[in-house]
Motif scaffolding. Structure first.
Motif, PDB file in Angstrom:
ATOM      1  N   ASP A  26       1.239  10.650   5.470  1.00  0.00           N
ATOM      2  CA  ASP A  26       0.790   9.319   5.065  1.00  0.00           C
ATOM      3  C   ASP A  26       1.980   8.400   4.805  1.00  0.00           C
ATOM      4  OD1 ASP A  26      -1.786  10.257   5.233  1.00  0.00           O
ATOM      5  OD2 ASP A  26      -2.123  10.345   3.059  1.00  0.00           O
ATOM      6  N   ALA A  27       3.002   8.933   4.137  1.00  0.00           N
ATOM      7  CA  ALA A  27       4.175   8.121   3.804  1.00  0.00           C
ATOM      8  C   ALA A  27       4.920   7.699   5.066  1.00  0.00           C
ATOM      9  CB  ALA A  27       5.108   8.884   2.870  1.00  0.00           C
ATOM     10  N   LEU A  30       2.918   4.921   6.823  1.00  0.00           N
ATOM     11  CA  LEU A  30       3.060   3.671   6.081  1.00  0.00           C
ATOM     12  C   LEU A  30       4.459   3.095   6.263  1.00  0.00           C
ATOM     13  CD1 LEU A  30       1.833   1.628   4.121  1.00  0.00           C
ATOM     14  CD2 LEU A  30       2.481   3.146   2.237  1.00  0.00           C
ATOM     15  N   ALA A  47       7.540   4.049   0.771  1.00  0.00           N
ATOM     16  CA  ALA A  47       6.135   4.345   1.060  1.00  0.00           C
ATOM     17  C   ALA A  47       5.605   5.399   0.096  1.00  0.00           C
ATOM     18  CB  ALA A  47       5.982   4.814   2.500  1.00  0.00           C
ATOM     19  N   ARG A  48       6.399   6.428  -0.173  1.00  0.00           N
ATOM     20  CA  ARG A  48       5.973   7.474  -1.124  1.00  0.00           C
ATOM     21  C   ARG A  48       5.739   6.874  -2.506  1.00  0.00           C
ATOM     22  NH1 ARG A  48      10.391  10.963   1.058  1.00  0.00           N
ATOM     23  NH2 ARG A  48       9.471  12.305   2.660  1.00  0.00           N
ATOM     24  N   LEU A  51       2.437   4.939  -2.504  1.00  0.00           N
ATOM     25  CA  LEU A  51       1.288   5.849  -2.487  1.00  0.00           C
ATOM     26  C   LEU A  51       1.087   6.491  -3.852  1.00  0.00           C
ATOM     27  CD1 LEU A  51       1.778   7.537   0.995  1.00  0.00           C
ATOM     28  CD2 LEU A  51       0.023   5.885   0.353  1.00  0.00           C
ATOM     29  N   GLY A  56      -2.675   7.232  -3.864  1.00  0.00           N
ATOM     30  CA  GLY A  56      -3.035   7.701  -2.530  1.00  0.00           C
ATOM     31  C   GLY A  56      -3.326   6.592  -1.535  1.00  0.00           C
ATOM     32  N   LEU A  57      -3.442   7.008  -0.274  1.00  0.00           N
ATOM     33  CA  LEU A  57      -3.589   6.063   0.828  1.00  0.00           C
ATOM     34  C   LEU A  57      -4.897   5.299   0.760  1.00  0.00           C
ATOM     35  CD1 LEU A  57      -2.133   5.137   3.415  1.00  0.00           C
ATOM     36  CD2 LEU A  57      -3.431   6.864   4.657  1.00  0.00           C
ATOM     37  N   ARG A  58      -5.991   5.993   0.428  1.00  0.00           N
ATOM     38  CA  ARG A  58      -7.287   5.303   0.425  1.00  0.00           C
ATOM     39  C   ARG A  58      -7.298   4.142  -0.554  1.00  0.00           C
ATOM     40  NH1 ARG A  58     -13.170   7.155  -1.986  1.00  0.00           N
ATOM     41  NH2 ARG A  58     -14.124   5.148  -1.642  1.00  0.00           N
ATOM     42  N   LEU A  60      -4.812   2.534  -1.814  1.00  0.00           N
ATOM     43  CA  LEU A  60      -3.878   1.493  -1.387  1.00  0.00           C
ATOM     44  C   LEU A  60      -4.526   0.597  -0.334  1.00  0.00           C
ATOM     45  CD1 LEU A  60      -1.007   0.241  -1.201  1.00  0.00           C
ATOM     46  CD2 LEU A  60      -0.532   1.927   0.594  1.00  0.00           C
ATOM     47  N   LEU A  61      -5.125   1.207   0.688  1.00  0.00           N
ATOM     48  CA  LEU A  61      -5.673   0.430   1.796  1.00  0.00           C
ATOM     49  C   LEU A  61      -7.044  -0.158   1.485  1.00  0.00           C
ATOM     50  CD1 LEU A  61      -4.529   2.568   4.849  1.00  0.00           C
ATOM     51  CD2 LEU A  61      -3.410   0.605   3.778  1.00  0.00           C
ATOM     52  N   LEU A  82      -0.935  -4.557   7.811  1.00  0.00           N
ATOM     53  CA  LEU A  82      -1.787  -3.440   7.401  1.00  0.00           C
ATOM     54  C   LEU A  82      -3.258  -3.782   7.542  1.00  0.00           C
ATOM     55  CD1 LEU A  82       0.125  -2.198   4.224  1.00  0.00           C
ATOM     56  CD2 LEU A  82      -0.263  -0.883   6.302  1.00  0.00           C
TER      57      LEU A  82
END
Length: 224
Positions: A26-27, A30, A47-48, A51, A56-58, A60-61, A82
């Motif tokens: 994921d990082a 991103l 990116a880490r 997150l 986490g990614l979800r 964030l997005l 994004l």
């Protein structure tokens, strides 16, 4: 160490070209959008950090574009990139279903349900209607509820399936809690819907539960 000083096989862009996007964390994915890091951090480290801060990614997005612009390391240009990437993904999946081609593999439908339902803060129950060749006829959000659930009426689903001339259907709903495991209520309503559709010769192919992570296929779990 700057990313350009990493071994070539470990740099996100080169890694993607050599092994495909699925090989990236994921990082790393991103980081490709960030392009560069913040002070003292390369793009992957930045990116880490993002997150970790956003859990986490979800989550964030799930932020809208304006909210993304306020995060350190993103800003307006990256936020727009994004958001545009997410919308492209949604439209790509929709185009696959709208071209009139048979569903090549069940996972495509699951990803489409996830794109449509995952961000919603309340539970939504939706249906994808298919013809005899499993080509998409229509997608409808039939029932809406609160954070704890939506009341589902199989009779209405049958009426809509007949209105579309469907030969098969795939259903799906989201769990705003993020837990993708089907509940006892999910299993019970799936059984009722399958029985109701069978009375009018419409096959229920799958029921996807959308939470964090990949969609859960009840068919694959033997719950259909």
């Amino acid at each position: 160490m700057h990313i350009r000083d990493w071994p070539e096989t470990e740099r996100p862009r080169e890694k993607l070209l050599a092994r495909g996007p699925g090989s990236l964390s994921d990082a790393e994915l991103l980081a490709l959008f960030l392009g560069s890091g913040t002070a003292g951090q390369d793009a992957v480290a930045s990116a880490r950090t993002l997150l970790s801060q956003q859990e986490g990614l979800r989550r964030l997005l799930d932020r809208d574009t304006r909210a993304l612009t306020r995060l350190r390391g993103i800003g307006p240009a990256r936020a727009c990139l994004l958001s545009a990437a997410l919308e492209l993904g949604t439209r790509h999946l929709a185009a696959q279903l709208e071209r009139g081609e048979p569903l090549g593999e069940p996972g495509a439908a699951g990803r489409y349900f996830a794109q449509r339902l995952r961000k919603l803060g309340h539970e939504v129950f939706a249906v994808l209607y298919l013809d005899t060749r499993h080509r998409a006829l229509a997608f409808e959000e039939l029932f809406h509820g609160g954070i704890d659930g939506a009341e589902v009426h199989p009779r209405i689903l049958v009426q809509r399936a007949l209105a579309h001339g469907a030969a098969a259907a795939i259903i799906g709903h989201n769990h705003p809690s993020g837990n993708p495991d089907p509940s006892a209520a999910d299993r019970a309503v799936t059984h009722r819907i399958k029985q109701a559709l069978a009375l009018v010769d419409v096959r229920l192919l799958d029921h996807f539960v959308i939470g964090d992570g990949p969609p859960t296929s009840m068919a694959q779990r033997g719950m259909l």
